[in-house]
Design a protein around this motif. Sequence first.
Motif, PDB file in Angstrom:
ATOM      1  N   ILE A  13       0.839  -1.200   0.000  1.00 18.67           N
ATOM      2  CA  ILE A  13       0.000   0.000   0.000  1.00 18.67           C
ATOM      3  C   ILE A  13       0.873   1.248   0.000  1.00 18.67           C
ATOM      4  N   PHE A  14       1.949   1.214   0.773  1.00 15.28           N
ATOM      5  CA  PHE A  14       2.847   2.371   0.867  1.00 15.28           C
ATOM      6  C   PHE A  14       3.475   2.683  -0.484  1.00 15.28           C
ATOM      7  N   ILE A  15       3.940   1.660  -1.180  1.00 13.23           N
ATOM      8  CA  ILE A  15       4.574   1.874  -2.484  1.00 13.23           C
ATOM      9  C   ILE A  15       3.576   2.440  -3.489  1.00 13.23           C
ATOM     10  N   LEU A  16       2.375   1.879  -3.518  1.00 12.01           N
ATOM     11  CA  LEU A  16       1.368   2.336  -4.474  1.00 12.01           C
ATOM     12  C   LEU A  16       0.884   3.752  -4.158  1.00 12.01           C
ATOM     13  N   MET A  17       0.684   4.032  -2.871  1.00  8.28           N
ATOM     14  CA  MET A  17       0.101   5.300  -2.481  1.00  8.28           C
ATOM     15  C   MET A  17       1.119   6.435  -2.433  1.00  8.28           C
ATOM     16  N   ILE A  18       2.325   6.128  -2.008  1.00  8.58           N
ATOM     17  CA  ILE A  18       3.319   7.175  -1.777  1.00  8.58           C
ATOM     18  C   ILE A  18       4.566   6.988  -2.637  1.00  8.58           C
ATOM     19  N   GLY A  19       5.055   5.757  -2.717  1.00 12.81           N
ATOM     20  CA  GLY A  19       6.316   5.497  -3.406  1.00 12.81           C
ATOM     21  C   GLY A  19       6.305   5.872  -4.876  1.00 12.81           C
ATOM     22  N   ILE A  20       5.361   5.318  -5.637  1.00 13.70           N
ATOM     23  CA  ILE A  20       5.315   5.567  -7.084  1.00 13.70           C
ATOM     24  C   ILE A  20       5.043   7.034  -7.405  1.00 13.70           C
ATOM     25  N   PRO A  21       4.023   7.675  -6.790  1.00 18.55           N
ATOM     26  CA  PRO A  21       3.829   9.111  -7.064  1.00 18.55           C
ATOM     27  C   PRO A  21       5.039   9.958  -6.682  1.00 18.55           C
ATOM     28  N   PRO A  55      -1.784  16.210 -12.990  1.00 11.08           N
ATOM     29  CA  PRO A  55      -2.992  15.394 -12.784  1.00 11.08           C
ATOM     30  C   PRO A  55      -2.711  13.900 -12.783  1.00 11.08           C
ATOM     31  N   VAL A  56      -1.710  13.470 -13.563  1.00 16.94           N
ATOM     32  CA  VAL A  56      -1.379  12.043 -13.601  1.00 16.94           C
ATOM     33  C   VAL A  56      -0.921  11.576 -12.224  1.00 16.94           C
ATOM     34  N   ILE A  57      -0.054  12.385 -11.606  1.00 19.50           N
ATOM     35  CA  ILE A  57       0.440  12.044 -10.268  1.00 19.50           C
ATOM     36  C   ILE A  57      -0.705  12.039  -9.264  1.00 19.50           C
ATOM     37  N   MET A  58      -1.523  13.085  -9.310  1.00 16.39           N
ATOM     38  CA  MET A  58      -2.606  13.215  -8.343  1.00 16.39           C
ATOM     39  C   MET A  58      -3.652  12.122  -8.511  1.00 16.39           C
ATOM     40  N   ILE A  59      -4.026  11.832  -9.748  1.00 14.74           N
ATOM     41  CA  ILE A  59      -5.047  10.806  -9.988  1.00 14.74           C
ATOM     42  C   ILE A  59      -4.523   9.436  -9.575  1.00 14.74           C
ATOM     43  N   LEU A  60      -3.238   9.188  -9.824  1.00 14.54           N
ATOM     44  CA  LEU A  60      -2.633   7.935  -9.378  1.00 14.54           C
ATOM     45  C   LEU A  60      -2.676   7.838  -7.858  1.00 14.54           C
ATOM     46  N   TYR A  61      -2.358   8.944  -7.208  1.00 13.42           N
ATOM     47  CA  TYR A  61      -2.341   8.974  -5.743  1.00 13.42           C
ATOM     48  C   TYR A  61      -3.737   8.803  -5.155  1.00 13.42           C
ATOM     49  N   SER A  63      -6.368   7.615  -6.458  1.00  9.88           N
ATOM     50  CA  SER A  63      -6.983   6.325  -6.791  1.00  9.88           C
ATOM     51  C   SER A  63      -6.675   5.298  -5.708  1.00  9.88           C
ATOM     52  N   VAL A  64      -5.408   5.240  -5.305  1.00  8.86           N
ATOM     53  CA  VAL A  64      -5.014   4.294  -4.258  1.00  8.86           C
ATOM     54  C   VAL A  64      -5.523   4.761  -2.899  1.00  8.86           C
ATOM     55  N   PHE A  65      -5.391   6.060  -2.639  1.00  4.62           N
ATOM     56  CA  PHE A  65      -5.789   6.624  -1.346  1.00  4.62           C
ATOM     57  C   PHE A  65      -7.263   6.366  -1.054  1.00  4.62           C
ATOM     58  N   PHE A  66      -8.117   6.742  -1.995  1.00  6.74           N
ATOM     59  CA  PHE A  66      -9.549   6.583  -1.771  1.00  6.74           C
ATOM     60  C   PHE A  66      -9.976   5.119  -1.861  1.00  6.74           C
ATOM     61  N   SER A  67      -9.303   4.325  -2.667  1.00  3.57           N
ATOM     62  CA  SER A  67      -9.617   2.890  -2.725  1.00  3.57           C
ATOM     63  C   SER A  67      -9.328   2.224  -1.386  1.00  3.57           C
ATOM     64  N   TRP A  68      -8.261   2.667  -0.746  1.00  3.60           N
ATOM     65  CA  TRP A  68      -7.896   2.123   0.568  1.00  3.60           C
ATOM     66  C   TRP A  68      -8.972   2.447   1.603  1.00  3.60           C
ATOM     67  N   LEU A 105     -10.181  19.331  -9.586  1.00  8.67           N
ATOM     68  CA  LEU A 105      -9.167  20.347  -9.310  1.00  8.67           C
ATOM     69  C   LEU A 105      -7.837  19.984  -9.960  1.00  8.67           C
ATOM     70  N   SER A 106      -7.477  18.717  -9.888  1.00  8.40           N
ATOM     71  CA  SER A 106      -6.220  18.258 -10.493  1.00  8.40           C
ATOM     72  C   SER A 106      -6.255  18.415 -12.008  1.00  8.40           C
ATOM     73  N   ILE A 107      -7.377  18.032 -12.596  1.00  6.18           N
ATOM     74  CA  ILE A 107      -7.511  18.169 -14.049  1.00  6.18           C
ATOM     75  C   ILE A 107      -7.469  19.643 -14.450  1.00  6.18           C
ATOM     76  N   GLY A 108      -8.130  20.482 -13.655  1.00  3.38           N
ATOM     77  CA  GLY A 108      -8.125  21.914 -13.941  1.00  3.38           C
ATOM     78  C   GLY A 108      -6.733  22.509 -13.880  1.00  3.38           C
TER      79      GLY A 108
END
Length: 211
Positions: A13-21, A55-61, A63-68, A105-108
């Motif tokens: 979870i840490f790698i997906l949520m924080i590491g990759i972004p 937005p790519v970074i934020m949406i990736l982040y 996605s994992v954050f809210f899925s968790w 907001l991220s897309i904007g």
Amino acid sequence: MVEKILKAKHWQIFILMIGIPLVFQIFMMLTMFSDLDTDSNPDHKKIIGIFQFFPVIMILYISVFFSWFWSIGIGLQNKVPASIKMKIKKFKIFFFIPLIYITLLSIGMGISFSGYSFSNNFFPNNLGLMLPLIILPLHLFSMFCMFYMLYFCSKTIKTVELQKEVSFGEFIGEFFSLWFYPIGIWFIQPKINKLAKKIEEIQDIGKNDNI
């Protein structure tokens, strides 16, 4: 997907949520600074254009954050005692409000950095004054919704663990672990793993009884 997240290890979870972004963000910053160092007259448009990938970074982040959080708040509900009524509908409403807000907001911001602009006649001239009046209330309400998410998910974890109605004082540790999740995830996710395993064992017993 929910079961996979509940069973995932803390480091996953840490790698997906924080590491990759974080790696993605570091790469962007290094690219930007390398352009500044190698060019005496750097192209500011090119540098600003790098941020269109924000937005790519934020949406990736998110996605994992809210899925968790969704997996915790919804995935553990089948282990909550039937006598305890959790406000699931309220959680779902407060869940999607910040999710939609942060995504838009991220897309904007990405559109702004990419150099996209509307015609002068599309918005009124006082748009610059109106935007803070629109965004600030939404931002504050989204923060409130996210704090409710922390409250609901931490209460769910403790309710499932103790199998009884709990007060805030009993799950304050889980609350702060979810709030400061970069550190708390190393403590809270193993507990979630154990609860998910218990749920799976109970479901297996139920299946065997029906055979």
